[in-house]
Design a protein around this motif. Structure first.
Motif, mmCIF file in Angstrom:
data_model
loop_
_atom_site.group_PDB
_atom_site.id
_atom_site.type_symbol
_atom_site.label_atom_id
_atom_site.label_comp_id
_atom_site.label_asym_id
_atom_site.label_seq_id
_atom_site.Cartn_x
_atom_site.Cartn_y
_atom_site.Cartn_z
ATOM 1 N N PHE A 80 0.839 -1.203 0.000
ATOM 2 C CA PHE A 80 0.000 0.000 0.000
ATOM 3 C C PHE A 80 0.870 1.247 0.000
ATOM 4 N N TRP A 81 0.446 2.242 -0.795
ATOM 5 C CA TRP A 81 1.213 3.476 -0.916
ATOM 6 C C TRP A 81 0.400 4.716 -0.547
ATOM 7 N N MET A 82 -0.773 4.858 -1.136
ATOM 8 C CA MET A 82 -1.506 6.109 -0.955
ATOM 9 C C MET A 82 -3.007 5.871 -1.178
ATOM 10 N N LYS A 83 -3.822 6.628 -0.443
ATOM 11 C CA LYS A 83 -5.273 6.503 -0.579
ATOM 12 C C LYS A 83 -5.794 7.431 -1.665
ATOM 13 N N ASP A 84 -6.849 6.998 -2.321
ATOM 14 C CA ASP A 84 -7.491 7.807 -3.355
ATOM 15 C C ASP A 84 -9.001 7.778 -3.133
ATOM 16 N N SER A 122 10.125 -12.780 -6.781
ATOM 17 C CA SER A 122 11.348 -13.575 -6.904
ATOM 18 C C SER A 122 12.528 -12.817 -7.494
ATOM 19 N N LYS A 123 12.347 -11.516 -7.831
ATOM 20 C CA LYS A 123 13.418 -10.776 -8.491
ATOM 21 C C LYS A 123 13.743 -9.509 -7.704
ATOM 22 N N PRO A 124 14.892 -9.488 -7.039
ATOM 23 C CA PRO A 124 15.283 -8.267 -6.325
ATOM 24 C C PRO A 124 15.449 -7.108 -7.299
ATOM 25 N N LEU A 125 15.198 -5.907 -6.811
ATOM 26 C CA LEU A 125 15.377 -4.720 -7.633
ATOM 27 C C LEU A 125 16.856 -4.386 -7.764
ATOM 28 N N THR A 126 17.200 -3.673 -8.837
ATOM 29 C CA THR A 126 18.562 -3.169 -8.966
ATOM 30 C C THR A 126 18.809 -2.167 -7.831
ATOM 31 N N VAL A 127 20.066 -1.815 -7.628
ATOM 32 C CA VAL A 127 20.409 -0.898 -6.547
ATOM 33 C C VAL A 127 19.650 0.418 -6.677
ATOM 34 N N ILE A 128 19.670 1.010 -7.875
ATOM 35 C CA ILE A 128 19.028 2.317 -8.041
ATOM 36 C C ILE A 128 17.510 2.205 -8.035
ATOM 37 N N ARG A 182 12.246 2.537 -2.317
ATOM 38 C CA ARG A 182 12.224 2.873 -0.886
ATOM 39 C C ARG A 182 11.866 4.339 -0.664
ATOM 40 N N TYR A 183 12.349 5.210 -1.550
ATOM 41 C CA TYR A 183 12.013 6.629 -1.431
ATOM 42 C C TYR A 183 10.502 6.827 -1.563
ATOM 43 N N LEU A 184 9.899 6.182 -2.574
ATOM 44 C CA LEU A 184 8.454 6.313 -2.767
ATOM 45 C C LEU A 184 7.696 5.702 -1.593
ATOM 46 N N ALA A 185 8.170 4.542 -1.119
ATOM 47 C CA ALA A 185 7.504 3.898 0.010
ATOM 48 C C ALA A 185 7.517 4.786 1.244
ATOM 49 N N ASP A 186 8.576 5.565 1.398
ATOM 50 C CA ASP A 186 8.685 6.471 2.547
ATOM 51 C C ASP A 186 7.694 7.638 2.459
ATOM 52 N N GLN A 187 7.125 7.869 1.270
ATOM 53 C CA GLN A 187 6.153 8.959 1.089
ATOM 54 C C GLN A 187 4.738 8.486 1.371
ATOM 55 N N LYS A 188 4.616 7.256 1.821
ATOM 56 C CA LYS A 188 3.296 6.663 2.068
ATOM 57 C C LYS A 188 2.424 7.604 2.889
ATOM 58 N N THR A 189 1.171 7.775 2.453
ATOM 59 C CA THR A 189 0.246 8.646 3.178
ATOM 60 C C THR A 189 -1.039 7.896 3.500
#
Length: 299
Positions: free
Chosen positions: A158-162, A276-282, A288-295
């Motif tokens: 979950f990221w954001m409510k609409d 099953s597929k980890p994300l690249t470093v970037i 993680r940056y977007l997840a931290d903006q969770k509202t």
């Protein structure tokens, strides 16, 4: 070996030896030679020619999966010990459904690039189902969509409510109403999003709670994007239900928002990745940056 793994990951991500060579400031043969050296060290063939490009061998798929995981672990290690060795550069390819892709992500990505100005983005926009398929097909790093896709291969956070609200043209007779009764608009022309959109799925689920479905309404137009819905409403074709995120200063756009009595439509936007597929470093850093903006909170 770590440098070879990074290079291999970049080649697969960019799907081009030439692009990687240009970004690194080296020749294309030098990239090819280093990939060949990586294959020799591992004792397996990683890539094979396919048309004008290339594809991963089964061994290459395995090595790529472990490469992403090991680079992510290395990035985490460097982060924990405070080392800035890792250069945050490259491209992140994000998929998005229409509302987050057109109205939310541009602002967040702009802020993220202030932290990592060398990172570039590609943003692909479509309906939620299409973006889920792109995540599965490895065509995007991750996606932001308006529906939950928790399956054997996909996971949603979950990221954001609409909230969806009733909208009509400012010239429409209903534009002066403070509150609309749902039964009273069943016969009026309605504009809806296409099958596969999270928007439409949410709307249909809200109707089902009232023992209604789209057959109870007069569907005049089915369209493929939020902007098309807004233009159709503005032109007077009919009413619709649109995300609050798409309707800032809506009256300046010739559209009026009104409440429908006893009919509240809420949904969430979700960050969608492969299990099953980890994300690249970037890509992981961006995620993680977007997840931290969770509202707000998930319904």
């Amino acid at each position: 070996m770590l440098d070879l793994m990074r290079l291999f990951g970049q080649v697969v991500e960019e799907q081009s030896f030439t692009v990687v060579a240009r970004k690194l400031g080296i020749s294309q043969p030098a990239v090819s030679n280093q990939i060949r050296a990586f294959e020799e060290k591992l004792g397996v063939k990683l890539l094979y020619r396919k048309g004008k490009g290339f594809a991963l061998t089964p061994e290459g798929e395995t090595v790529y999966r472990h490469t992403l995981h090991m680079l992510a672990e290395w990035s985490e290690l460097m982060r924990e010990i405070g080392d800035s060795e890792i250069l945050m550069s490259g491209k992140v390819h994000i998929g998005a459904s229409h509302i987050p892709g057109e109205y939310l992500l541009p602002g967040y990505l702009s802020e993220f690039r202030k932290l990592y100005p060398e990172i570039k983005f590609k943003l692909s926009i479509g309906d939620s189902l299409e973006m889920a398929e792109k995540v599965l097909a490895h065509e995007v790093d991750f996606a932001v969509v308006g529906a939950i896709f928790d399956t054997e291969k996909l996971t949603s956070e979950f990221w954001m409510k609409d909230e969806l609200g009733f909208v009509v043209s400012c010239q429409h007779p209903l534009s002066t109403s403070e509150s609309i009764d749902l039964d009273s608009i069943k016969g009026d022309p309605m504009i809806i999003r296409e099958t596969g959109s999270g928007h439409r799925r949410t709307f249909e689920e809200a109707l089902a709670k009232l023992d209604l479905d789209l057959n109870d309404f007069n569907i005049a137009l089915e369209v493929g994007s939020t902007e098309t819905v807004k233009n159709a409403v503005r032109s007077g074709i009919g009413y619709s239900f649109l995300s609050k995120h798409a309707l800032e200063s809506c009256e300046k756009q010739g559209i009026k928002w009104a409440k429908v009595k006893d009919f509240n439509i809420e949904r969430g936007f979700y960050l969608l990745t492969r299990r099953s597929k980890p994300l690249t470093v970037i890509a992981g850093e961006c995620y993680r940056y977007l997840a931290d903006q969770k509202t707000d909170k998930e319904q």
